[in-house]
Design an enzyme around this catalytic site. Sequence first.
Site, short mmCIF file in Angstrom:
data_model
loop_
_atom_site.label_atom_id
_atom_site.label_comp_id
_atom_site.label_asym_id
_atom_site.label_seq_id
_atom_site.Cartn_x
_atom_site.Cartn_y
_atom_site.Cartn_z
N GLU A 1 0.85 -1.20 0.00
CA GLU A 1 0.00 0.00 0.00
C GLU A 1 0.88 1.25 0.00
O GLU A 1 1.94 1.28 0.64
CB GLU A 1 -0.91 -0.01 1.23
CG GLU A 1 -1.96 1.08 1.27
CD GLU A 1 -2.95 0.87 2.41
OE1 GLU A 1 -3.38 1.89 2.99
OE2 GLU A 1 -3.28 -0.29 2.73
N GLU B 1 -3.18 10.34 3.01
CA GLU B 1 -4.37 10.52 3.84
C GLU B 1 -4.36 11.96 4.35
O GLU B 1 -3.35 12.45 4.84
CB GLU B 1 -4.39 9.55 5.01
CG GLU B 1 -4.53 8.09 4.59
CD GLU B 1 -4.67 7.15 5.76
OE1 GLU B 1 -5.25 6.08 5.60
OE2 GLU B 1 -4.19 7.50 6.88
N ASP C 1 0.18 5.38 0.60
CA ASP C 1 -0.92 6.21 1.12
C ASP C 1 -0.69 7.70 1.05
O ASP C 1 0.38 8.19 1.47
CB ASP C 1 -1.15 5.89 2.60
CG ASP C 1 -1.75 4.53 2.83
OD1 ASP C 1 -2.32 3.95 1.90
OD2 ASP C 1 -1.64 4.04 3.98
#
Length: 275
Positions: A99, A103, A101
């Site tokens: 993953e 955010e 990310d």
Amino acid sequence: MDTPLHLLFLLFLLASSAALVSANFYNDFDITWGNDRAKILDNGQQLQLTLDRFSGCGIQSKQEYLFAKIDMQIKLVPGNSAGTVTTFYLSSQGPKHDEIDFEFLGNLSGDPYILHTNVFAQGLGNREQQFYLWFDPTLDFHNYSVLWTSNQIIFSVDGSPIRVFKNRETELGKVDSNYHYPKSQAMGVYSSLWNADDWATRGGLVKTDWTKAPFVASFRNFNAAATSSFDAAAEEEALESNQEQRLQWVRKNYMIYDYCGDTKRFPQGPPPECK
């Protein structure tokens, strides 16, 4: 051998013209949860994600990518966004997933958003770095990019690199069996808007103000290009650039957390990739 940062940013430029010329949310994404809280507008050119007190929503790309340059323009939730999290990330499936990310952690009116970045490989993450932004991300659309190659991952905001995560498996795999680099699992592209007021704002001290709902984040100009389509360009001579200096400027002035410097979390010393 690491590819010089200025060569990788040449790939950024080439991807802009080689990527999906007529990207369309109808063609490129499925709405995966939240029902009609996710709305595709303007004949597929724009997406709105909405959070209310009952649910948020999310989307997932129809394609997966193994090494790619991914872009999305995002306008974040304005006003009092405390407790909300807007995401834009790549992820594979399964318990040992990879993953990458972005955010965006909401905050009270007048306080800055926090941009939270992380990298997971083989299900292991805990490589967080956080940043303030040098602009108000709620007033207009801004471009957030991930360039993921076999050598390194570059996180970029409006063309300015903010983080580089290098593949050091050959070097570090011998001394840390928990160190992995995402290199073998294809990843889809995801975006979502959801309530995380148990942790998102000041560690959960500030809760979501539901009188301000619904909360809306807007997306446009998604682009994705597999790096294999322009890998040959990395072998070409590139013009000198100020990207290295820009990276250091962002990290000096706007980075607010780096797991590598968290001595409370790592009292025995930072993870090997930090050294």
